[in-house]
Design an enzyme around this catalytic site. Structure first.
Site, PDB file in Angstrom:
ATOM      1  N   ASP A 223      11.599   2.136  -1.270  1.00 16.00           N
ATOM      2  CA  ASP A 223      11.073   2.251  -2.629  1.00 16.00           C
ATOM      3  C   ASP A 223      10.307   1.003  -3.078  1.00 16.00           C
ATOM      4  O   ASP A 223      10.702  -0.124  -2.773  1.00 16.00           O
ATOM      5  CB  ASP A 223      12.279   2.458  -3.557  1.00 16.00           C
ATOM      6  CG  ASP A 223      11.912   2.601  -5.008  1.00 16.00           C
ATOM      7  OD1 ASP A 223      11.412   3.663  -5.385  1.00 16.00           O
ATOM      8  OD2 ASP A 223      12.124   1.625  -5.777  1.00 16.00           O
ATOM      9  N   GLU A 298       6.996   3.504   0.431  1.00 14.01           N
ATOM     10  CA  GLU A 298       6.295   3.842  -0.803  1.00 14.01           C
ATOM     11  C   GLU A 298       5.569   2.612  -1.325  1.00 14.01           C
ATOM     12  O   GLU A 298       6.204   1.663  -1.790  1.00 14.01           O
ATOM     13  CB  GLU A 298       7.280   4.307  -1.886  1.00 14.01           C
ATOM     14  CG  GLU A 298       6.564   4.814  -3.132  1.00 14.01           C
ATOM     15  CD  GLU A 298       7.192   4.411  -4.455  1.00 14.01           C
ATOM     16  OE1 GLU A 298       7.881   3.379  -4.537  1.00 14.01           O
ATOM     17  OE2 GLU A 298       6.970   5.146  -5.424  1.00 14.01           O
TER      18      GLU A 298
HETATM   19  C1  GLC Z   1       9.605   3.959  -7.325  1.00 15.07           C
HETATM   20  C2  GLC Z   1      10.300   5.266  -7.616  1.00 15.07           C
HETATM   21  C3  GLC Z   1      10.353   5.471  -9.094  1.00 15.07           C
HETATM   22  C4  GLC Z   1      11.143   4.335  -9.706  1.00 15.07           C
HETATM   23  C5  GLC Z   1      10.568   2.985  -9.303  1.00 15.07           C
HETATM   24  C6  GLC Z   1      11.534   1.884  -9.588  1.00 15.07           C
HETATM   25  O1  GLC Z   1       8.265   3.980  -7.670  1.00 15.07           O
HETATM   26  O2  GLC Z   1       9.687   6.304  -6.929  1.00 15.07           O
HETATM   27  O3  GLC Z   1      10.933   6.699  -9.440  1.00 15.07           O
HETATM   28  O4  GLC Z   1      11.145   4.441 -11.100  1.00 15.07           O
HETATM   29  O5  GLC Z   1      10.286   2.910  -7.936  1.00 15.07           O
HETATM   30  O6  GLC Z   1      12.609   1.923  -8.692  1.00 15.07           O
END
Ligand code: GLC
Length: 579
Positions: A223, A298
């Site tokens: 993440d 991500e």
């Molecule tokens: C990422 C997740 C999102 C979250 C953020 C903070 O972008 O996909 O849902 O709010 O990280 O952890």
């Protein structure tokens, strides 16, 4: 038009042709489960792990390779699980460790890999690590980013150390009364940023990874990767202010877009961290055997950075650095030329020996059917499944679920709650997070209870999994057909030969030498067009429709004349050459 087409005509030799496909994750079909909204088995209106376990066979029947689960760890749920208070425990609303172990065992039986969400950038402020850090415990003192702030020379008052702004609006610094210092939070106030310049943090997070690997997971989706490192304070006396972005579309100075994040995002150390984690999963695999463990990352970042996450030529990185082109750069007004350009760009830039990937939706964005238009639902899924590499599907997109309007009063997403009634909707992620629509029974068969944590879509009687499974033609039937098709050699290993014929028509072929020739025709526009496909591909006198959008004039199995193929408005079609 023709000149354009000829110039745009490109044959792309794929990295994939050099790979002998033997690994489970190659050309994978990944399904994102948002566990809170997937299936509730205990009637509390919140999805749970037993719900996931119950539905694994459904995923297998569609043909998915793996499911990645948004966070299931203990959390106060400020950011719905992305604020973790204990990285080693299951969130009680979702079940117990025994439920988790049962889920893993069932997934093995069924043949679906389970991938967990790893949230390295921050913990919850309710984490013991943070509480110990607040209290100055020597082992945890430097687990987070703390600073005294600075004294305003004019007013004599204490101010945050820098102008850094949180993704969720307002200052990224929060004063803590106990420790009498500011801490950094790049997301919600309740999500303090961990300090990756502290080797103890790096070590602890590696323990977290090993802990879940030992429990049998097949890998991690990582993440918020770009936020892990901030500029090294040792190089400056103060944390430096970030320059203003001068972005005229930015709503105001409280918003993240107000500044350029040169000190808080995409620092070079980030890549090294991903490479270290890749080494960790590879070592684990070597030591414990079994199938490879994978990393999905991500990162909403520059194109060059995304490609760098694959590896640097010496060290390997992420197996699947999420390609967010279809979320960030392509939308409902993009032309066929835009599509062709983005697809070619990724494929051309990939290092040898890796796979492309395409992410069309997730829990942070509005739904595909709402973004691209309901009439383009199948067309977009046809595209996702017929491009080379990995396909990543967010739960519900295979049914064509649409956004659910949630009023300001009912909004729970912290990102939207930090806005106001006039601006919250753009920021809100709630509309894409509503319960999965299983059937036409009360609450769409999501729960036996009488309430749900977010409202169920009004459309559930028409749009649900059971109805689409039983119907001879449905979004789900088309999706299933595509998933099977992707297992064919021409889709697994074949080259792509793509071009835009005009603003509406995108055509491409997929073929492995010696295997079938497939041609995909995508009409993004609102009017029918007749195309002579034999001008571009050796289709011969007849082609067969493998599958096509619901509203197409053709039906699956129909034989068509490729010299006069009619691409209906908003329709995608997969054809195979008949020799
Ligand atoms: C990422 C997740 C999102 C979250 C953020 C903070 O972008 O996909 O849902 O709010 O990280 O952890």
């Amino acid at each position: 038009m023709q000149t354009h087409a000829v110039v745009a005509f490109l044959v792309l030799a794929l990295g994939t042709t050099q790979i002998h496909s033997t690994e489970w994750w190659e050309n994978g079909n990944y399904y994102q489960i948002y566990p809170r909204s997937f299936r509730d088995t205990n009637g509390d209106g919140v999805g749970d792990l037993n719900g996931v376990t119950e539905k694994l066979q459904y995923l297998k029947d569609i043909g998915f390779t793996a499911a990645w689960l948004s966070p299931i760890f203990k959390s106060p749920m400020v950011d719905f699980g992305y604020d973790i208070s204990d990285f080693y425990q299951i969130h009680p609303e979702y079940g117990t460790m025994e439920d988790f172990e049962r889920m893993i065992a069932r997934a093995k039986e069924v043949g679906i890999k389970i991938i967990l969400d790893f949230v390295p950038n921050h913990s919850s402020d309710k984490s013991e690590w943070f509480i110990n850090s607040v209290n100055g415990d020597p082992d945890y003192k430097d687990f987070y980013i703390w600073h005294d702030g600075k004294i305003n020379e004019e007013t004599g008052e204490r101010e945050p150390p820098s102008n850094w702004i949180s993704e969720f609006r307002y200052s990224a610094w929060e004063w803590n009364e106990v420790r009498e210092q500011y801490y950094l939070h790049q997301f919600a106030v309740q999500q303090p940023d961990l300090n990756y310049r502290n080797p103890a943090v790096v070590e602890e997070m590696k323990r977290v990874l090993r802990f879940w690997l030992a429990k049998g997971v097949a890998g991690f989706r990582i993440d918020a990767v770009p936020y892990m490192f901030e500029v090294d304070l040792d190089r400056y006396n103060q944390y430096p202010d970030e320059p203003l972005s001068n972005d005229t579309t930015c709503p105001g100075s409280d918003d993240h877009c107000w500044t350029q994040h040169i000190y808080t995002q995409d620092l070079p150390e980030t890549f090294d961290m991903i490479y270290q984690w890749r080494e960790l999963v590879d070592d684990f695999h070597e030591e414990h055997g079994g199938d490879s463990r994978v990393l999905l990352t991500e990162a909403y970042t520059s194109f060059e950075n995304m490609i760098k996450f694959y590896g640097d030529g010496v060290r390997n990185g992420s197996h699947v650095p999420f390609n967010f082109d279809f979320l960030s750069n392509i939308n409902n007004v993009s032309t066929a030329h835009d599509y062709a350009e983005h697809i070619q760009k990724w494929i051309n830039a990939m290092p040898a020996g890796v796979y492309a990937n395409w992410v069309l939706g997730n829990h942070d964005n509005k739904r595909v059917a709402s973004r691209f238009g309901v009439q383009r639902t199948d067309l977009i899924n046809i595209l996702l499944q017929t491009l080379p590499g990995h396909a990543v599907t967010y739960n519900g997109e295979e049914l064509g679920m649409t956004d659910v309007y949630i009023s300001w009063e009912d909004t729970v997403d912290p990102n939207a709650c930090n806005a106001d009634p006039d601006t919250y909707y753009d920021r809100s992620r709630d509309p894409a997070r509503t319960p999965y629509q299983w059937d036409a029974s009360e609450n769409a068969g999501f729960t036996s209870g009488d309430q749900t944590w977010l409202p169920v879509s009004d459309e559930y009687k028409q749009i649900n999994a059971l109805q689409q499974m039983r119907a001879p033609q449905s979004h789900l039937q088309i999706f299933k057909k595509l998933v099977r098709l992707r297992k064919e050699p021409s889709f697994r290993q074949g080259a792509i030969n793509i071009q835009a014929l005009d603003d509406d028509i995108l055509i491409y072929s997929r073929q492995k030498t010696g295997s079938e020739l497939y041609v995909i025709v995508i009409n993004l526009g609102g009017s029918d067009k007749t195309i002579d496909l034999t001008k571009y591909y050796s289709l011969g006198g007849q082609a067969e429709v493998i599958t096509t959008s619901l509203q197409s004039k053709y039906i699956d199995g129909e034989l068509v004349d490729p010299k006069a193929f009619v691409a209906n408005a908003h329709v995608g079609t997969v054809l195979v050459a008949i020799n």
